[in-house]
Design an enzyme around this catalytic site. Structure first.
Site, PDB file in Angstrom:
ATOM      1  N   HIS A   1       0.844  -1.195   0.000  1.00  0.00           N
ATOM      2  CA  HIS A   1       0.000   0.000   0.000  1.00  0.00           C
ATOM      3  C   HIS A   1       0.880   1.246   0.000  1.00  0.00           C
ATOM      4  CE1 HIS A   1      -3.567  -2.198   1.776  1.00  0.00           C
ATOM      5  NE2 HIS A   1      -2.602  -2.977   2.217  1.00  0.00           N
TER       6      HIS A   1
ATOM      7  N   GLU B   1       2.477  -0.959   4.550  1.00  0.00           N
ATOM      8  CA  GLU B   1       2.192   0.425   4.155  1.00  0.00           C
ATOM      9  C   GLU B   1       3.511   1.139   3.870  1.00  0.00           C
ATOM     10  OE1 GLU B   1      -0.501   2.279   3.691  1.00  0.00           O
ATOM     11  OE2 GLU B   1      -2.138   1.090   4.556  1.00  0.00           O
TER      12      GLU B   1
HETATM   13 ZN   LIG Z   1      -4.085   0.636   0.570  1.00  0.00          ZN
END
Ligand SMILES: [Zn+2]
Length: 240
Positions: free
Chosen positions: A24, A89
């Site tokens: 992400h 992330e």
């Molecule tokens: Zn995401």
């Protein structure tokens, strides 16, 4: 692996070991803001790791637990993506706040982290994915600036650059054998897409997600010869 502990309360139990990694971008103004949100019990979101632009890696949720990063998603017919994946992330403002390149230090840290994760769990190359792959109607991250090719050359993920095949550009609204083959290949690779019917809006979204990952120089939802050649090569590789 130097990990900075930053525990998040936002997780629950897995029912099976992870066999997928989902990447992400944070899509927020700063890494600090993203880290705060991913640890806020009211936000009900998290990831296993957050990788800063300078390469620092924060550990939020143990890999053996189910972090909440994917939301409504699917891949290869499986819809509990949080349950089957490790979520990473990467700090980047994203398309909403000034999307920019991921710095080399950050990419090096992601490659090291992914390599480390894969020593603990069986994660096939075909299951190294972006959030947009598993949620093409909702998500754009990590986006076309993420260097998937660099990751694949480092041994993580699928990549194919066949010679571009000639042929017509397929576009939304069209139908026929070429469209059927396209949709079957997208669904066969893993995208959550019905294989019957014409080149509909969902097909365009799947093509856009595919292009962000595997054909990043042109992200337009049109299935031109190069997009289709890459898709067919990856589909063959993934099903081999
Ligand atoms: Zn995401």
């Amino acid at each position: 692996m130097d990990l900075i502990p930053a525990p998040s309360p936002n997780f629950d139990a897995r029912t099976a070991p992870p066999d997928m990694i989902v990447l992400h971008y944070t899509g927020m103004q700063s890494g600090e803001a993203a880290l705060t949100r991913l640890r806020d019990p009211r936000a009900k979101v998290s990831a296993h790791y957050l990788v800063e632009e300078d390469g620092r890696i924060f550990e939020l949720v143990p890999e053996a637990r189910r972090a909440w990063h994917a939301g409504v998603a699917s891949w290869s017919g499986e819809s509990d993506i949080n349950g089957c994946s490790v979520g990473i992330e990467m700090v980047n403002p994203g398309h909403a706040f000034g999307y920019r390149d991921f710095p080399p230090a950050q990419i090096a840290a992601v490659i090291a982290l992914v390599g480390d994760i894969r020593t603990r769990w069986t994660i096939p190359d075909a299951r190294m994915l972006g959030h947009s792959d598993v949620a093409p109607a909702r998500k754009q991250d990590p986006g076309e600036r993420f260097p998937w090719k660099t990751l694949a050359l480092a041994g993580h993920g699928l990549w194919a650059e066949p010679r571009a095949a000639p042929g017509p550009v397929l576009a939304e609204g069209e139908s026929g054998l070429g469209v059927t083959i396209l949709k079957r290949a997208l669904a066969g690779l893993g995208y959550g897409l019905e294989t019957i019917g014409d080149y509909d809006a969902a097909t365009t979204l799947a093509v856009i997600a595919f292009q962000r990952h595997w054909r990043p120089t042109r992200v337009d939802g049109l299935a031109d010869g190069e997009t289709r050649a890459r898709l067919m090569a990856l589909f063959r590789e993934a099903s081999a």
